[in-house]
Design a protein around this motif. Structure first.
Motif, mmCIF file in Angstrom:
data_model
loop_
_atom_site.group_PDB
_atom_site.id
_atom_site.type_symbol
_atom_site.label_atom_id
_atom_site.label_comp_id
_atom_site.label_asym_id
_atom_site.label_seq_id
_atom_site.Cartn_x
_atom_site.Cartn_y
_atom_site.Cartn_z
ATOM 1 N N MET A 20 -4.536 -9.115 17.570
ATOM 2 C CA MET A 20 -5.307 -8.868 16.298
ATOM 3 C C MET A 20 -4.146 -9.211 15.079
ATOM 4 S SD MET A 20 -8.089 -8.835 15.066
ATOM 5 C CE MET A 20 -9.340 -8.238 13.581
ATOM 6 N N GLN A 21 -3.131 -8.731 15.362
ATOM 7 C CA GLN A 21 -1.946 -8.787 14.391
ATOM 8 C C GLN A 21 -1.555 -10.306 14.014
ATOM 9 O OE1 GLN A 21 -0.464 -6.578 12.214
ATOM 10 N NE2 GLN A 21 0.856 -8.065 11.464
ATOM 11 N N GLU A 22 -1.674 -11.067 15.026
ATOM 12 C CA GLU A 22 -1.316 -12.315 14.890
ATOM 13 C C GLU A 22 -2.204 -13.317 14.017
ATOM 14 O OE1 GLU A 22 -1.144 -16.387 17.590
ATOM 15 O OE2 GLU A 22 -0.879 -14.532 18.702
ATOM 16 N N ASN A 23 -3.503 -12.812 14.132
ATOM 17 C CA ASN A 23 -4.530 -13.348 13.240
ATOM 18 C C ASN A 23 -4.286 -13.052 11.736
ATOM 19 O OD1 ASN A 23 -6.793 -14.976 12.447
ATOM 20 N ND2 ASN A 23 -8.243 -13.526 13.047
ATOM 21 N N SER A 24 -3.986 -11.897 11.622
ATOM 22 C CA SER A 24 -3.518 -11.198 10.231
ATOM 23 C C SER A 24 -2.370 -11.927 9.735
ATOM 24 C CB SER A 24 -3.324 -9.632 10.260
ATOM 25 O OG SER A 24 -3.141 -9.280 8.925
ATOM 26 N N ASP A 25 -1.339 -12.046 10.243
ATOM 27 C CA ASP A 25 -0.122 -12.746 10.080
ATOM 28 C C ASP A 25 -0.413 -14.328 9.614
ATOM 29 O OD1 ASP A 25 1.394 -10.733 10.499
ATOM 30 O OD2 ASP A 25 2.359 -11.309 12.223
ATOM 31 N N GLN A 26 -1.239 -14.915 10.495
ATOM 32 C CA GLN A 26 -1.806 -16.448 10.141
ATOM 33 C C GLN A 26 -2.292 -16.406 9.032
ATOM 34 O OE1 GLN A 26 -3.821 -17.469 13.745
ATOM 35 N NE2 GLN A 26 -2.161 -17.739 15.158
ATOM 36 N N ALA A 27 -3.325 -15.559 8.605
ATOM 37 C CA ALA A 27 -4.015 -15.520 7.444
ATOM 38 C C ALA A 27 -3.123 -15.297 6.226
ATOM 39 C CB ALA A 27 -5.205 -14.679 7.467
ATOM 40 N N LYS A 28 -2.104 -14.341 6.497
ATOM 41 C CA LYS A 28 -1.137 -14.232 5.556
ATOM 42 C C LYS A 28 -0.278 -15.477 5.082
ATOM 43 C CE LYS A 28 -0.912 -9.364 5.599
ATOM 44 N NZ LYS A 28 -0.221 -8.136 5.602
ATOM 45 N N VAL A 29 0.011 -16.184 5.902
ATOM 46 C CA VAL A 29 0.960 -17.362 5.674
ATOM 47 C C VAL A 29 0.041 -18.493 5.200
ATOM 48 C CG1 VAL A 29 1.869 -19.490 7.084
ATOM 49 C CG2 VAL A 29 2.296 -17.238 7.827
ATOM 50 N N ILE A 30 -1.178 -18.547 5.537
ATOM 51 C CA ILE A 30 -2.015 -19.583 4.773
ATOM 52 C C ILE A 30 -2.282 -19.143 3.351
ATOM 53 C CG2 ILE A 30 -4.413 -20.637 4.726
ATOM 54 C CD1 ILE A 30 -2.364 -21.694 6.834
ATOM 55 N N ALA A 31 -2.628 -17.875 3.085
ATOM 56 C CA ALA A 31 -2.997 -17.279 1.791
ATOM 57 C C ALA A 31 -1.891 -17.373 1.024
ATOM 58 C CB ALA A 31 -3.173 -15.829 1.897
ATOM 59 N N LEU A 32 -0.557 -17.115 1.360
ATOM 60 C CA LEU A 32 0.743 -17.377 0.584
ATOM 61 C C LEU A 32 0.828 -18.755 0.119
ATOM 62 C CD1 LEU A 32 3.054 -15.977 -0.757
ATOM 63 C CD2 LEU A 32 4.332 -16.218 1.445
ATOM 64 N N ALA A 33 0.696 -19.718 0.937
ATOM 65 C CA ALA A 33 0.760 -21.066 0.812
ATOM 66 C C ALA A 33 -0.319 -21.500 -0.390
ATOM 67 C CB ALA A 33 0.352 -22.076 2.053
ATOM 68 N N LEU A 34 -1.529 -20.970 -0.188
ATOM 69 C CA LEU A 34 -2.406 -21.178 -1.265
ATOM 70 C C LEU A 34 -1.922 -20.647 -2.655
ATOM 71 C CD1 LEU A 34 -5.225 -22.404 -1.937
ATOM 72 C CD2 LEU A 34 -6.167 -20.201 -1.752
ATOM 73 N N TYR A 35 -1.548 -19.758 -2.703
ATOM 74 C CA TYR A 35 -1.000 -19.014 -3.986
ATOM 75 C C TYR A 35 0.235 -19.976 -4.362
ATOM 76 C CZ TYR A 35 0.115 -15.936 -7.329
ATOM 77 O OH TYR A 35 0.533 -15.311 -8.830
ATOM 78 N N GLU A 36 1.110 -20.164 -3.584
ATOM 79 C CA GLU A 36 2.328 -21.109 -4.054
ATOM 80 C C GLU A 36 1.447 -22.280 -4.702
ATOM 81 O OE1 GLU A 36 5.457 -20.123 -4.462
ATOM 82 O OE2 GLU A 36 5.033 -18.139 -3.918
ATOM 83 N N ILE A 37 0.801 -22.985 -3.894
ATOM 84 C CA ILE A 37 0.146 -24.170 -4.295
ATOM 85 C C ILE A 37 -0.391 -23.956 -5.699
ATOM 86 C CG2 ILE A 37 -1.809 -26.034 -3.898
ATOM 87 C CD1 ILE A 37 -1.046 -25.580 -0.930
ATOM 88 N N ARG A 38 -1.227 -23.014 -6.046
ATOM 89 C CA ARG A 38 -1.692 -22.518 -6.977
ATOM 90 C C ARG A 38 -0.678 -22.565 -8.293
ATOM 91 N NH1 ARG A 38 -1.450 -20.169 -11.606
ATOM 92 N NH2 ARG A 38 -2.943 -18.534 -12.595
ATOM 93 N N LEU A 39 0.271 -22.122 -8.011
ATOM 94 C CA LEU A 39 1.662 -22.138 -8.992
ATOM 95 C C LEU A 39 2.137 -23.150 -9.163
ATOM 96 C CD1 LEU A 39 3.350 -18.835 -7.744
ATOM 97 C CD2 LEU A 39 1.680 -19.021 -9.806
ATOM 98 N N LEU A 40 2.230 -23.952 -8.338
ATOM 99 C CA LEU A 40 2.891 -25.385 -8.508
ATOM 100 C C LEU A 40 2.016 -26.345 -8.925
ATOM 101 C CD1 LEU A 40 4.558 -25.810 -4.798
ATOM 102 C CD2 LEU A 40 5.644 -25.403 -6.920
ATOM 103 N N LEU A 41 0.769 -26.163 -9.020
ATOM 104 C CA LEU A 41 -0.467 -27.153 -9.621
ATOM 105 C C LEU A 41 -0.823 -26.558 -11.056
ATOM 106 C CD1 LEU A 41 -2.338 -28.586 -6.428
ATOM 107 C CD2 LEU A 41 -0.356 -29.439 -7.820
ATOM 108 N N SER A 42 -0.434 -25.459 -11.275
ATOM 109 C CA SER A 42 -0.770 -24.838 -12.634
ATOM 110 C C SER A 42 -1.080 -25.745 -13.856
ATOM 111 C CB SER A 42 -0.304 -23.588 -12.994
ATOM 112 O OG SER A 42 1.103 -23.562 -13.252
ATOM 113 N N GLY A 43 -0.020 -26.578 -13.959
ATOM 114 C CA GLY A 43 0.016 -27.715 -14.962
ATOM 115 C C GLY A 43 -1.177 -28.909 -14.954
ATOM 116 N N TYR A 44 -2.032 -28.563 -13.932
ATOM 117 C CA TYR A 44 -3.030 -29.709 -13.929
ATOM 118 C C TYR A 44 -4.305 -29.071 -13.951
ATOM 119 C CZ TYR A 44 0.520 -32.975 -12.123
ATOM 120 O OH TYR A 44 1.762 -33.797 -11.869
ATOM 121 N N LEU A 45 -4.455 -27.660 -14.459
ATOM 122 C CA LEU A 45 -5.665 -27.049 -14.771
ATOM 123 C C LEU A 45 -6.083 -27.724 -16.237
ATOM 124 C CD1 LEU A 45 -4.795 -23.622 -13.768
ATOM 125 C CD2 LEU A 45 -6.289 -25.129 -12.432
ATOM 126 N N GLY A 46 -7.487 -27.624 -16.550
ATOM 127 C CA GLY A 46 -8.182 -27.715 -17.430
ATOM 128 C C GLY A 46 -9.075 -29.181 -17.537
#
Length: 91
Positions: free
Chosen positions: A1-27
């Motif tokens: 079960m920990q492996e699934n949680s770690d996988q979800a965290k990797v994807i979640a962190l990637a999404l959050y970083e993408i959000r930061l990188l693309l923030s200039g394209y909002l609006g």
């Protein structure tokens, strides 16, 4: 079960970083390429859920999908339908 949680965290962190990188394209007035603007709004709509996953907290899936209605309306995206189909429900 920990492996699934770690996988979800990797994807979640990637999404959050993408959000930061693309923030200039909002609006609605941004003149960036439409796919980049849609990606920015998708990441922005779900970044709080990504943070919840990183903090080992849960979030309401239907509420997350409802958050996608704004970029759908603003940019003509079809995120809500795609996510609805994934879980087999209407948000």
């Amino acid at each position: 079960m920990q492996e699934n949680s770690d996988q979800a965290k990797v994807i979640a962190l990637a999404l959050y970083e993408i959000r930061l990188l693309l923030s200039g394209y909002l609006g609605s007035e941004n003149d960036g390429d439409m796919p980049v603007r849609q990606a920015a709004h998708l990441a922005y709509a779900l970044h709080n859920q990504a943070l919840a996953v990183l903090d080992d907290k849960s979030f309401d899936v239907l509420d997350a999908i409802k958050a996608l209605k704004f970029p759908d309306t603003l940019l003509g995206a079809e995120f809500t339908d795609k996510f609805d189909k994934m879980i087999g429900k209407d948000a």
